[in-house]
Design an enzyme around this catalytic site. Sequence first.
Site, PDB file in Angstrom:
ATOM      1  N   GLU A  39       1.836 -49.251 -43.421  1.00 40.75           N
ATOM      2  CA  GLU A  39       2.868 -49.065 -42.422  1.00 40.75           C
ATOM      3  C   GLU A  39       2.269 -49.537 -41.100  1.00 40.75           C
ATOM      4  OE1 GLU A  39       3.944 -45.071 -41.356  1.00 40.75           O
ATOM      5  OE2 GLU A  39       5.762 -45.728 -40.325  1.00 40.75           O
ATOM      6  N   ARG A  88      -7.771 -40.835 -52.699  1.00 40.81           N
ATOM      7  CA  ARG A  88      -8.247 -41.507 -51.493  1.00 40.81           C
ATOM      8  C   ARG A  88      -9.709 -41.161 -51.263  1.00 40.81           C
ATOM      9  NH1 ARG A  88      -4.987 -38.379 -47.901  1.00 40.81           N
ATOM     10  NH2 ARG A  88      -4.287 -40.352 -47.033  1.00 40.81           N
ATOM     11  N   LYS A 120      -4.710 -41.657 -39.972  1.00 40.37           N
ATOM     12  CA  LYS A 120      -4.200 -42.446 -38.839  1.00 40.37           C
ATOM     13  C   LYS A 120      -3.820 -41.543 -37.679  1.00 40.37           C
ATOM     14  CE  LYS A 120      -1.584 -45.575 -41.265  1.00 40.37           C
ATOM     15  NZ  LYS A 120      -0.522 -46.583 -41.387  1.00 40.37           N
TER      16      LYS A 120
END
Length: 557
Positions: A38, A262, A272
């Site tokens: 994104e 992850r 983020k």
Amino acid sequence: MTEEIKKEEVHLNFLEEIIEADLQSGKYKSIVTRFPPEPNGYLHLGHASSICLNFGLTQKYPGNTNLRFDDTNPVTEDTEYVESIKDDIRWLGFTWKHELYASDYFDTLYEYAIDLIKKGLAYVDDSTSEEMAMMKGTPTEAGRNSKYRDRTIDENLELFRKMKDGAFEDGTRTLRAKIDMAHINMLMRDPVLYRIKHAHHHRTGDKWCIYPMYDMAHGQSDSIENITHSICTLEFVPHRELYDWLIEKLNIYPSQQYEFARRNINYTVTSKRKLLQLVNEGHVAGWDDPRMPTISGLRRRGYTPESIREFCNRIGIAKRENIVDVGLLEFCVREHLNRIAFRRMVVFDPVKIIITNYTGFGELLASENNPEDQSTGSRGIPFGKELFIERDDFMEDPPKKYFRLAPGQMVRLKSAYIIKCDEVIKDVNGDITELHCTYIPESKSGNDTSGINVKGTLHWVTAAKAVEVEVREYDRLFKVENPSGGEGDFKDYINPYSLKIVKGFAEPAIMDAKLSDRFQFMRKGYYCLDKDSTDTKLVFNRTVTLKDAWAKEVKKG
RNA sequence: UGACCCAUGGUGUAAUGGUAACACUACUGAUUUUGGUUCAGUCAUUUAUGGUUCGAAUCCAUAUGGGUCAACCA
């Protein structure tokens, strides 16, 4: 030469196993993966792992990988991020087949929504988000149906069209899938598919005022692109049911989602949101601050793409929670830099040496650029009567096994001569100002006939020719292994000493440094030129220190 | 106290019913004109309890521990 070539044992990770099975069974002739960021932040080490995975898979198996921006939320997204993301992927060494955007599919996605409405599988809900949250139920209690759930298809069609046409305010209506408010999976309790946002989109501008949610966009985009293996992280496991449901009901290409864990790395954060906070609140100088675990930060810090790829390779992928030791990253970069970095000598905390018996003038000594790679040749280093060595390379009263300079003790100056310390000169405070030494003329490097063997070799620079440079020494950004795991705010654990700016005195060859060069400042660490450098002032970033067995020894006492 | 995911040396990852291994870290030693590099070596592993089996890290059950899920974020 009939030496048996030892077959390298290949361990497949679970995704490679799935892919090999799919290829073998003929389910696919080739595969298509995608990297779907994104554009609302910079890429970091966690993304690097995903990039290496997705692109690596189609290097290993027939197929290709798309870059697709998941740009369905105009409020947080920006072209600045698009550009940085592309730069970072290219820098890492990967090439995408197509550059795509979820926003390219907004028309198709809208049609999909209409299709669902016509099938009686979606409805327009006038509930507020508070009302919806209230009726959602909990993991252990069923939710309740919205009173708008049974609108007719025509009514829904009409209302959805009006939503698109801008007839309603933000937040006043949503399009929801009609699934089951009592579903055990909360994501299946009539998830929101479309919401109203009168916001300017970085690509579609003001064309739309309704935007699809992740679940209504991601899987459909995968499907449109004929993605065979849609790889994401573990938190999307519950979404898979909805992913499959939408593909089935829409009757479109059946992409399949697979999830892996992850990568978490100790002494850092890879979220983020948190990285954005560090930038916005000024804890670091920007997204590319060399202390940041962003790709751009690591790049500026001096990490090489090779070392990051190697790191991702070594940590592998799996499905269990993990915290990778940042020491492995450092190992990978040292390993690469050792092979490619040019050696230079830089003294950080100088103490002056006077070679009392030296009468030479303009002597230039040759020193290899990289002992690991003879093809890199050598450069000249001026020698002289007055030199600088590192202050802690001298001890007046050394412990045993101290191989450096001490009164009456000899050391070699790298690529130069063996010297012996005769006299220590101090100021009124008792601080050492000069060391008077004598050199052994027959001990010249490469031409040593002195027969003297010394244990220690020091780096040095000639005082008169030394170039003053600025050096930025970085330490880990956080004081604790898991800044996000402890009590309170992760920012409470910021290491206040993560940046130390020091002066260095470098050999003249440093003047030729270019931005892309990598250096090993001998016996210190690996460094690279920073973009803050000017013609008159060179600035270096310390990428990573050398391993230091002596420091460890000293610590042990 | 619902569902789902997960559990192998300090860390990460393999072993896919048949001798638990590789890398990093740590520690020894050798080599070294970088206390770097390199080389040799050492320590150290299947969450627990049952079951199936000639044989289980692997299959089953239960327990325990960790993670995820109630955004008009992705």
